[in-house]
Design an enzyme around this catalytic site. Structure first.
Site, PDB file in Angstrom:
ATOM      1  N   ASP A 187       0.938  -1.244  -0.008  1.00 11.29           N
ATOM      2  CA  ASP A 187      -0.091   0.012  -0.138  1.00 11.29           C
ATOM      3  C   ASP A 187       0.912   1.077  -0.198  1.00 11.29           C
ATOM      4  OD1 ASP A 187      -3.112   0.772   1.505  1.00 11.29           O
ATOM      5  OD2 ASP A 187      -1.511   2.145   0.646  1.00 11.29           O
ATOM      6  N   GLU A 193      -0.956  -0.947  -4.525  1.00  8.41           N
ATOM      7  CA  GLU A 193      -2.280  -0.026  -4.086  1.00  8.41           C
ATOM      8  C   GLU A 193      -1.727   1.364  -4.002  1.00  8.41           C
ATOM      9  OE1 GLU A 193      -4.658  -1.780  -1.478  1.00  8.41           O
ATOM     10  OE2 GLU A 193      -5.205   0.360  -0.230  1.00  8.41           O
ATOM     11  N   GLU A 229      -9.456   4.771  -2.492  1.00  4.52           N
ATOM     12  CA  GLU A 229      -9.934   4.946  -1.030  1.00  4.52           C
ATOM     13  C   GLU A 229      -9.943   6.184  -0.800  1.00  4.52           C
ATOM     14  OE1 GLU A 229      -6.560   3.019   0.797  1.00  4.52           O
ATOM     15  OE2 GLU A 229      -6.665   4.407   2.261  1.00  4.52           O
ATOM     16  N   ASP A 280     -13.866   3.703   0.049  1.00  4.83           N
ATOM     17  CA  ASP A 280     -14.086   3.773   1.571  1.00  4.83           C
ATOM     18  C   ASP A 280     -15.921   4.176   1.746  1.00  4.83           C
ATOM     19  OD1 ASP A 280     -12.889   3.951   4.509  1.00  4.83           O
ATOM     20  OD2 ASP A 280     -14.671   5.051   4.287  1.00  4.83           O
ATOM     21  N   HIS A 320     -12.277  -0.147   0.915  1.00  8.34           N
ATOM     22  CA  HIS A 320     -11.357   0.092   1.923  1.00  8.34           C
ATOM     23  C   HIS A 320     -11.982  -0.186   3.269  1.00  8.34           C
ATOM     24  CE1 HIS A 320      -9.858   2.907   4.858  1.00  8.34           C
ATOM     25  NE2 HIS A 320      -8.547   2.372   4.238  1.00  8.34           N
ATOM     26  N   GLU A 339     -11.414  -6.084   3.175  1.00  9.89           N
ATOM     27  CA  GLU A 339     -10.348  -5.804   3.951  1.00  9.89           C
ATOM     28  C   GLU A 339     -10.550  -5.828   5.450  1.00  9.89           C
ATOM     29  OE1 GLU A 339      -8.671  -1.898   3.140  1.00  9.89           O
ATOM     30  OE2 GLU A 339      -6.961  -2.333   4.370  1.00  9.89           O
TER      31      GLU A 339
END
Ligand SMILES: C[C@H](O)[C@H](O)[C@@H](O)[C@@H](O)C(=O)O
Ligand SMILES: [Mg+2]
Length: 395
Positions: free
Chosen positions: A215, A241, A269, A292, A319, A339
């Protein structure tokens, strides 16, 4: 629908210290340990993301009370700014409406804030209101939110874990581990080598059949990200990511053309609304979209984002946002896994993601969560009464 209750009050509060603003942690936490960010070019802001203010907002709690006494609520990232937007602007579209008026309320909130919103804190706040509305409606109907979304398409959720210890995540039964990238371009080849060494070491610990992801939290440029992906392919990186800043749609499209065959590119996200995700899809930016639900526009908008992605044959793996994403993921064929953010400071045990703010928050067991764990009405969680709510703009 005439027997449906109406909305009497909406109230907005702030909370500090973990929870929905999960970067708001104490010292010594893996999530604030020299993680690469767009601010890493400044040495003063390189060691800690809190040093540049990743946790300045805090948690926004939205509480919506209906005429029959039912109360829906949500938590997201937004703090006092979000409280102001709710109490001073959005409340007029919410109070007096029916609990079933979710689409209309969303459209009015979005269009009324268009001149100063569209992304960021305003959409976070709209998301918080939307999540509280879905919690309220589901509680009035005495059903879990997922039942209002069409119901589960599988018996359980499967999780990958985000944190510093994918080796421990494997032992806990997760299907993969996503590590934060620690060094950005400003740390030059020494930092690049450390990034790859970290991946190589973790691959040696977890073996070949466990997903490993990096990430990059918006910290790279196309050239660096391309080189990183190519070097990481030796260690079977599953996806890279959020390598680039969210607005660089052109860079993502180029990166996706450059990465080794079989490696996936993910982002989203920090993207918002169906229009932002339409850009990611139509410009060929990524293979996995990661909205998200507390930041992209809420459930009402995530439905639109997910359906658009499905038509493009793309996965939507939201997210991590605790129950707010679990109730969605379990109802979508193009969301095959979820996740889970490891919020224990050493990423060495499973603790509720939004701890301490929510009670009854379910956690994965052996990397999985039965759909039945999500069967309580609404999102199935309660606010922890020990968390001191502050209402900065009471009406
Ligand atoms: C681990 C990452 O740096 C972020 O802190 C994380 O919250 C987010 O990017 C994620 O994908 O979970
Ligand atoms: Mg991420």
């Amino acid at each position: 629908m005439s027997n449906m209750p109406t909305i009497k009050h909406v109230r907005a509060f702030t909370l500090r210290g973990g929870g929905a603003d999960y970067h708001d942690q104490g010292g010594g936490h893996w999530i604030d340990d020299h993680i690469a960010t767009p601010m890493s070019k400044y040495p003063a802001y390189r060691q800690s993301r809190q040093s540049f203010g990743i946790n300045v907002l805090g948690t926004l709690v939205v509480e919506i009370e209906a005429s029959d006494g039912t109360v829906g609520f949500s938590v997201t990232t937004g703090g006092e700014l979000g409280c102001w937007i709710v109490e001073k602007h959005l409340a007029r579209f919410i109070e007096g409406a029916k609990v079933t008026d979710i689409e209309k309320i969303w459209d009015q909130m979005y269009n009324a804030t268009l001149y100063y919103g569209r992304k960021g804190i305003v959409i976070n706040t709209i998301s918080g209101v939307d999540l509280a509305l879905w919690d309220l409606l589901a509680k009035v109907r005495k059903e879990p939110v997922h039942a209002l979304l069409g119901g589960p398409v599988r018996d359980e959720l499967t999780f990958y874990a985000t944190g510093a210890r994918p080796d421990l995540a494997k032992q806990m039964g997760f299907i993969g581990g996503k590590m934060p990238l620690h060094h950005g371009p400003a740390e030059r080849e020494d930092g690049f080598k450390k990034n790859i060494d970290m991946l190589a070491d973790m691959r040696s610990r977890v073996g070949d059949d466990f997903w490993l992801m990096l990430d990059c939290w918006m910290s790279l440029d196309v050239e660096y990200a391309t080189r990183l992906a190519q070097a990481a392919s030796e260690y079977k990186l599953k996806w890279i990511e959020e390598a680039l800043p969210p607005d660089d749609y052109w860079g993502y499209a180029e990166l996706r053309r450059n990465v080794p065959r079989g490696m996936l590119v993910s982002t989203g996200e920090h993207e918002a609304t169906r229009w932002g995700f339409r850009l990611l899809l139509e410009m060929g930016c990524c293979d996995i979209l990661q909205p998200d639900v507390g930041w992209c526009g809420g459930i009402t908008e995530l439905i639109k984002i997910s359906n658009l992605a499905d038509a493009h044959g793309k996965l939507v793996v939201p997210h991590g946002s605790s129950v707010y994403s679990y109730h969605f993921v379990i109802t979508r064929h193009n969301s095959p896994f979820a996740e889970f953010l490891m919020m224990a400071p050493k990423a060495d045990e499973v603790v509720p993601m939004f701890h301490p703010q929510l009670l009854d928050e379910p956690v994965p067991v052996n990397g999985r969560m039965k759909a039945s764990a999500l069967d309580a009405p609404g999102f199935g969680v309660r606010l922890n009464p020990e968390c001191a709510l502050h209402r900065p703009f009471p009406r």
